[in-house]
Scaffold this motif. Structure first.
Motif, PDB file in Angstrom:
ATOM      1  N   VAL A  97       0.866  -1.180   0.000  1.00 10.15           N
ATOM      2  CA  VAL A  97       0.000   0.000   0.000  1.00 10.15           C
ATOM      3  C   VAL A  97       0.899   1.226   0.000  1.00 10.15           C
ATOM      4  N   PRO A  98       0.412   2.354  -0.466  1.00 11.68           N
ATOM      5  CA  PRO A  98       1.251   3.558  -0.516  1.00 11.68           C
ATOM      6  C   PRO A  98       1.572   4.085   0.880  1.00 11.68           C
ATOM      7  N   VAL A  99       2.720   4.767   0.985  1.00 12.59           N
ATOM      8  CA  VAL A  99       3.158   5.383   2.240  1.00 12.59           C
ATOM      9  C   VAL A  99       3.150   6.887   2.049  1.00 12.59           C
ATOM     10  N   ARG A 100       2.324   7.576   2.831  1.00 17.15           N
ATOM     11  CA  ARG A 100       2.219   9.022   2.758  1.00 17.15           C
ATOM     12  C   ARG A 100       3.077   9.628   3.888  1.00 17.15           C
ATOM     13  N   VAL A 101       3.831  10.655   3.550  1.00 19.67           N
ATOM     14  CA  VAL A 101       4.763  11.227   4.519  1.00 19.67           C
ATOM     15  C   VAL A 101       4.460  12.697   4.750  1.00 19.67           C
TER      16      VAL A 101
ATOM     17  N   ARG B 287      17.021   0.964  10.826  1.00 15.03           N
ATOM     18  CA  ARG B 287      16.352  -0.318  11.052  1.00 15.03           C
ATOM     19  C   ARG B 287      15.063  -0.123  11.841  1.00 15.03           C
ATOM     20  N   VAL B 288      15.060   0.819  12.782  1.00 15.39           N
ATOM     21  CA  VAL B 288      13.832   1.108  13.525  1.00 15.39           C
ATOM     22  C   VAL B 288      12.740   1.582  12.579  1.00 15.39           C
ATOM     23  N   VAL B 289      13.069   2.534  11.696  1.00 12.59           N
ATOM     24  CA  VAL B 289      12.074   3.046  10.749  1.00 12.59           C
ATOM     25  C   VAL B 289      11.593   1.922   9.830  1.00 12.59           C
ATOM     26  N   THR B 290      12.508   1.086   9.356  1.00 11.54           N
ATOM     27  CA  THR B 290      12.127  -0.016   8.468  1.00 11.54           C
ATOM     28  C   THR B 290      11.170  -0.972   9.174  1.00 11.54           C
ATOM     29  N   ASN B 291      11.456  -1.353  10.388  1.00 13.94           N
ATOM     30  CA  ASN B 291      10.589  -2.285  11.111  1.00 13.94           C
ATOM     31  C   ASN B 291       9.208  -1.695  11.348  1.00 13.94           C
ATOM     32  N   LEU B 292       9.158  -0.392  11.696  1.00  6.65           N
ATOM     33  CA  LEU B 292       7.852   0.231  11.922  1.00  6.65           C
ATOM     34  C   LEU B 292       7.030   0.274  10.642  1.00  6.65           C
ATOM     35  N   VAL B 293       7.659   0.637   9.533  1.00  6.90           N
ATOM     36  CA  VAL B 293       6.922   0.684   8.266  1.00  6.90           C
ATOM     37  C   VAL B 293       6.557  -0.727   7.816  1.00  6.90           C
ATOM     38  N   ASP B 294       7.440  -1.707   7.982  1.00  7.79           N
ATOM     39  CA  ASP B 294       7.104  -3.090   7.631  1.00  7.79           C
ATOM     40  C   ASP B 294       5.900  -3.576   8.406  1.00  7.79           C
TER      41      ASP B 294
ATOM     42  N   VAL C  53       3.229   8.388   7.636  1.00  6.37           N
ATOM     43  CA  VAL C  53       4.438   8.597   8.438  1.00  6.37           C
ATOM     44  C   VAL C  53       4.569  10.095   8.674  1.00  6.37           C
ATOM     45  N   THR C  54       4.579  10.489   9.932  1.00  5.66           N
ATOM     46  CA  THR C  54       4.610  11.906  10.299  1.00  5.66           C
ATOM     47  C   THR C  54       5.786  12.157  11.240  1.00  5.66           C
ATOM     48  N   LEU C  55       6.510  13.257  10.987  1.00  5.27           N
ATOM     49  CA  LEU C  55       7.626  13.649  11.844  1.00  5.27           C
ATOM     50  C   LEU C  55       7.412  15.079  12.306  1.00  5.27           C
ATOM     51  N   ARG C  56       7.506  15.305  13.627  1.00  5.37           N
ATOM     52  CA  ARG C  56       7.337  16.636  14.198  1.00  5.37           C
ATOM     53  C   ARG C  56       8.201  16.735  15.450  1.00  5.37           C
ATOM     54  N   THR C  57       8.208  17.917  16.063  1.00  6.04           N
ATOM     55  CA  THR C  57       8.952  18.124  17.312  1.00  6.04           C
ATOM     56  C   THR C  57       8.007  18.655  18.368  1.00  6.04           C
ATOM     57  N   THR C  58       8.329  18.384  19.620  1.00  2.42           N
ATOM     58  CA  THR C  58       7.542  18.882  20.755  1.00  2.42           C
ATOM     59  C   THR C  58       8.501  19.417  21.806  1.00  2.42           C
TER      60      THR C  58
ATOM     61  N   VAL D 161      10.138  21.159  29.684  1.00  2.61           N
ATOM     62  CA  VAL D 161      10.078  19.939  28.886  1.00  2.61           C
ATOM     63  C   VAL D 161      11.133  20.025  27.790  1.00  2.61           C
ATOM     64  N   PRO D 162      12.025  19.034  27.694  1.00  2.40           N
ATOM     65  CA  PRO D 162      13.063  19.085  26.654  1.00  2.40           C
ATOM     66  C   PRO D 162      12.465  18.868  25.272  1.00  2.40           C
ATOM     67  N   ARG D 163      13.134  19.391  24.260  1.00  2.00           N
ATOM     68  CA  ARG D 163      12.672  19.226  22.883  1.00  2.00           C
ATOM     69  C   ARG D 163      12.866  17.776  22.455  1.00  2.00           C
ATOM     70  N   THR D 164      11.852  17.267  21.774  1.00  2.00           N
ATOM     71  CA  THR D 164      11.822  15.853  21.405  1.00  2.00           C
ATOM     72  C   THR D 164      11.345  15.713  19.968  1.00  2.00           C
ATOM     73  N   ALA D 165      11.985  14.772  19.253  1.00  2.00           N
ATOM     74  CA  ALA D 165      11.517  14.415  17.915  1.00  2.00           C
ATOM     75  C   ALA D 165      10.483  13.307  18.044  1.00  2.00           C
ATOM     76  N   VAL D 166       9.349  13.469  17.357  1.00  2.83           N
ATOM     77  CA  VAL D 166       8.247  12.503  17.433  1.00  2.83           C
ATOM     78  C   VAL D 166       7.964  11.980  16.033  1.00  2.83           C
ATOM     79  N   LEU D 167       8.158  10.673  15.844  1.00  2.00           N
ATOM     80  CA  LEU D 167       7.896  10.008  14.567  1.00  2.00           C
ATOM     81  C   LEU D 167       6.709   9.073  14.763  1.00  2.00           C
ATOM     82  N   GLU D 168       5.638   9.304  13.994  1.00  2.00           N
ATOM     83  CA  GLU D 168       4.429   8.492  14.103  1.00  2.00           C
ATOM     84  C   GLU D 168       4.241   7.692  12.817  1.00  2.00           C
TER      85      GLU D 168
END
Length: 458
Positions: A326-330, A347-354, A366-371, A378-385
């Motif tokens: 199926v298509p992957v939208r980013v 490898r983490v990204v590959t396993n999650l998408v697999d 697949v969404t990438l943002r910061t919080t 609160v420290p700055r954090t990268a969030v990958l969904e």
């Protein structure tokens, strides 16, 4: 010298305490005797000086005949003229020659104090010399105070110290020996228990004393360590059992296919049989690679971490994928920098998408943002969904899916081709990079969220 020094903590503590106390008692004894001697000598000298000054005043006024015998604290009095004649003496010095003069005076002084041999009895005397001017010329007044009380006090104090100090030292040594033995008894119990624990007895625990002190905390820490060792052993045995089970299935299928291919003589069936065998071999290769990676993670091997653009890494991983079902939208935020190993984080990204591809129906997001940040605590954090629109993960299983060799019934079964290691590897690698990986609420499908700390800029 080292052979003479005690080897046990109890003996070393006792010897050390004994030496310190002995040195302190010796110094205190010498100081006490010195202070006592100085105080008694000063008192005797003051008494003799007062008597000598009184007699000197009488001699200066020509009333030496009115001089009274010395008091209880003064042993004798003698007045000697400049030519050596005895002008006056106390009754116990009648017939005694004149005293020799004291050592030369220091300019500006009229009074000297010194010791002489006993005049009467066996005790020392403290003699004070006062020079005065009489109507018949200069005269010297000698007044001597007995040091009988000082000598008696010195003897009594010395005897008390000679008897009392060894007793006190012995008491300190005995108390130290008993106290250290009592304090170290739980340590010996802990040591004996640990010495008997083998790799097959990790369920045993050391006794924890009820003292709530450092030894009790040591026992609690030891038990916590044994808890971790036992849990690690259980996980290792479970891992070996699961790995053996996972390896046995494709090996059995592969052997069956090869035996069938050997028994069937029809060449037209060989491509199908060989193709099935190759699929099982590929499955074995993937499983072996996953097991090797898990072993490296469990060994806590260092990761060559460098600052990298997480968005660029995700885009690179997705562009290298071919044949997605199926298509992957980013939707990737720019300039999201984390410190990690590119190979392992990829490898983490590959396993999650697999995982999402395996169960998605129409697509994967697949969404990438910061919080965080913005001056807050609160420290700055990268969030990958990574979100799919598949059957989703029940709330009760959102932690279980990250366990090794875990497959959920029906929708997440072995038929989908997974060995149940993808999400476990992804979480272990995330933790290895200081991040977290969780399964969170989603309106439809599954939602896996990876959080990593952003690179701190100096």
């Amino acid at each position: 010298m080292r052979r003479l020094w005690p080897t046990t903590v109890r003996a070393r503590a006792t010897v050390g305490a004994g030496l310190v106390v002995a040195a302190a008692l010796a110094l205190a004894s010498f100081a006490l005797l010195g202070l006592l001697e100085a105080n008694l000598l000063r008192n005797a000298e003051n008494d003799a000086r007062r008597q000598a000054e009184t007699v000197a005043q009488l001699a200066a006024t020509g009333r030496l005949g009115r001089a009274r015998p010395p008091g209880r604290t003064v042993e004798f009095v003698q007045v000697v003229s400049a030519d050596g004649r005895v002008l006056f003496s106390s009754p116990n010095l009648i017939g005694v020659p004149a005293f020799p003069p004291a050592p030369p005076e220091t300019p500006g002084t009229r009074m000297h104090t010194w010791r002489i041999r006993p005049v009467d009895g066996d005790h020392r005397q403290r003699v004070v010399q006062v020079v005065t001017q009489t109507p018949d010329g200069p005269a010297t007044v000698y007044a001597g105070a007995s040091l009988r009380d000082a000598d008696a006090a010195d003897d009594t104090t010395t005897a008390a110290l000679v008897i009392g100090m060894p007793l006190l030292l012995a008491t300190v040594v005995l108390v130290t020996w008993r106290v250290t033995g009592h304090a170290l008894r739980p340590v010996e119990a802990i040591r004996a228990e640990v010495a008997e624990i083998s790799d097959r007895d990790l369920h045993r625990r050391v006794p924890v004393p009820a003292t709530r002190d450092e030894v009790a905390r040591l026992a609690e820490t030891m038990n916590a360590t044994l808890d971790r060792l036992e849990a690690s052993g259980i996980r290792q045995r479970q891992f070996i059992a699961d790995a053996s089970h996972e390896l046995r299935s494709p090996i059995t299928v592969l052997r069956t296919q090869l035996e069938v291919a050997l028994a069937v003589r029809d060449p037209e069936l060989w491509p199908e049989l060989i193709g099935g065998a190759l699929e099982d071999i590929e499955r074995l290769q993937r499983l072996a690679a996953d097991l090797l990676l898990l072993a490296r993670i469990d060994a806590a091997q260092p990761v060559p971490a460098v600052p990298l653009d997480l968005g660029a890494l995700v885009r690179e991983v997705l562009e290298e994928r071919l044949g997605d079902r199926v298509p992957v939208r980013v939707d990737l935020a720019a300039e999201v920098e984390v410190t990690a190993g590119a190979l392992w984080l990829g490898r983490v990204v590959t396993n999650l998408v697999d995982n999402a591809q395996r169960y998605a129906v129409r697509g994967v997001d697949v969404t990438l943002r910061t919080t965080g940040g913005g001056g807050g605590a609160v420290p700055r954090t990268a969030v990958l969904e990574v979100v799919d629109d598949g059957p989703g993960i029940p709330g009760a299983d959102r932690e279980r899916v990250f366990e090794r060799f875990t497959r959920l019934d029906d929708s997440r079964s072995r038929d989908h081709g997974g060995a149940g290691l993808g999400l476990a590897i992804a979480r272990d690698l995330s933790t290895h990079h200081g991040g977290t990986l969780t399964a969170e609420d989603c309106a439809g499908g599954a939602r896996l969220v990876l959080r990593l700390p952003l690179t701190r800029r100096s």
